[in-house]
Design an enzyme around this catalytic site. Sequence first.
Site, short mmCIF file in Angstrom:
data_model
loop_
_atom_site.label_atom_id
_atom_site.label_comp_id
_atom_site.label_asym_id
_atom_site.label_seq_id
_atom_site.Cartn_x
_atom_site.Cartn_y
_atom_site.Cartn_z
N LYS A 15 9.66 3.04 -6.97
CA LYS A 15 8.82 2.40 -8.02
C LYS A 15 9.53 2.03 -9.53
O LYS A 15 9.40 1.02 -10.13
CB LYS A 15 7.53 2.97 -8.33
CG LYS A 15 6.71 2.57 -7.06
CD LYS A 15 5.12 2.77 -7.54
CE LYS A 15 4.26 2.58 -6.42
NZ LYS A 15 2.75 2.82 -6.84
N LYS A 19 9.07 -1.50 4.77
CA LYS A 19 7.51 -1.25 4.85
C LYS A 19 6.62 -2.56 4.72
O LYS A 19 7.03 -3.33 3.62
CB LYS A 19 7.36 -0.27 4.07
CG LYS A 19 5.80 0.53 4.27
CD LYS A 19 5.60 1.74 3.20
CE LYS A 19 5.28 0.89 1.78
NZ LYS A 19 4.72 1.84 0.95
N LYS A 35 2.18 -4.62 -0.33
CA LYS A 35 1.13 -5.59 -1.06
C LYS A 35 2.43 -6.08 -2.18
O LYS A 35 2.17 -7.19 -2.78
CB LYS A 35 0.01 -5.25 -1.87
CG LYS A 35 0.03 -3.80 -2.60
CD LYS A 35 -1.29 -3.33 -2.99
CE LYS A 35 -1.38 -1.83 -3.27
NZ LYS A 35 -2.62 -1.42 -3.04
#
Length: 338
Positions: free
Chosen positions: A117, A200, A203
């Site tokens: 992230k 993966k 969203k």
Amino acid sequence: MATTFTPRVFSGIQPSGGLTLGNYLGAIKRFVDMQADEFETIYCMVDLHAITVWQDPADLRRNTRELCAGFIASGIDPEQSVLFNQSQVPEHTQLGWIFNTVARMGWLNRMTQFKDKAGKNRENSSVGLFAYPALMAADILIYHATHVPVGEDQKQHVELTRDIAAKFNHDYGVDFFPVTEPVIEGAATRVMSLRDGSKKMSKSDASDMSRINMTDDADAIAQKIRKARTDPDALPSEVEGLKDRPEARNLVNIFAAMDDRSVEAVLADVGGKQFSEFKPMLADLAVAKLSPISTEMARLMEHPDEIDKILDRGATRAREIASPILKKTYEIVGMVGS
Ligand code: TYM
């Protein structure tokens, strides 16, 4: 003698918008299954985790309610399970602070979710994003939860939770926090992107075609499955035949998880079929399972006050469990007060 803990399930999802098929199969559907078992079940919208990266306040409010609607529409019964949002139960952050003092910098430095992230932007990431796993440990341990159903990507965080519990118990010479088990089971613990079987489903992927959203309508679902990347071969009859075929494996896993069957059983049926035949079967199944959920979510979203009432009541019930555990933790640590 080791303390025995009440079998209790806790899990959480970030209300950061856009629930995907990965969230559904890897988490929510499993939460519903565990509700039927012998466990007490506690499910949380982790809004304090969501704000570790920027969330527009109006979006956060809407996404929290939408996530709650998603839980209920999927089959979480707010009477049987405790359903609430994290910020309404201050014990999470209070225990989270204590765990910030238990967790080591080196442990958090190894967390792959932070690395993913933060990316190259580490210096500009929030402190909260770095400390995120200590709050997650608090989410789980403030209820003395024994089992945590999650997708594969959260395994490292649950392992860190175990390390924090063990270190706390060791440092203070107590047997107070359980060493929680991650529950990562079923055919869809890691649902992959429909465009790239090595990534993966997420969203945050730039391409909406890479994922099925729980709010997609029947046409969108069918179109995304039709366009999903595959290879030119027919489906195998045995699991070994999926080796080195990530896209094929992903679609079969999705089918199996959605149909509550093992991958072996699905392949016994569809082995030998071409994707031109299998994809419409998968699309029909996905539409049949997901459309009633998205319709019900939309209906529930027309009554935000009802959702807020459910969350309020859930928070009250959650605090009944969390508050004595926090009190006892403070006593163990040596905090003075009643
Ligand atoms: P989050 O919000 O990213 O995802 C929620 C759940 O969905 C699962 N999941 C997937 N499973 C299979 N395939 C996928 N492609 C996929 N994408 C997401 C995740 O594994 C997760 O189970 N840190 C957590 C939230 C959290 C939490 C907790 C979880 C906060 N506190 C305490 C359990 C216990 C997270 O970011 O999940």
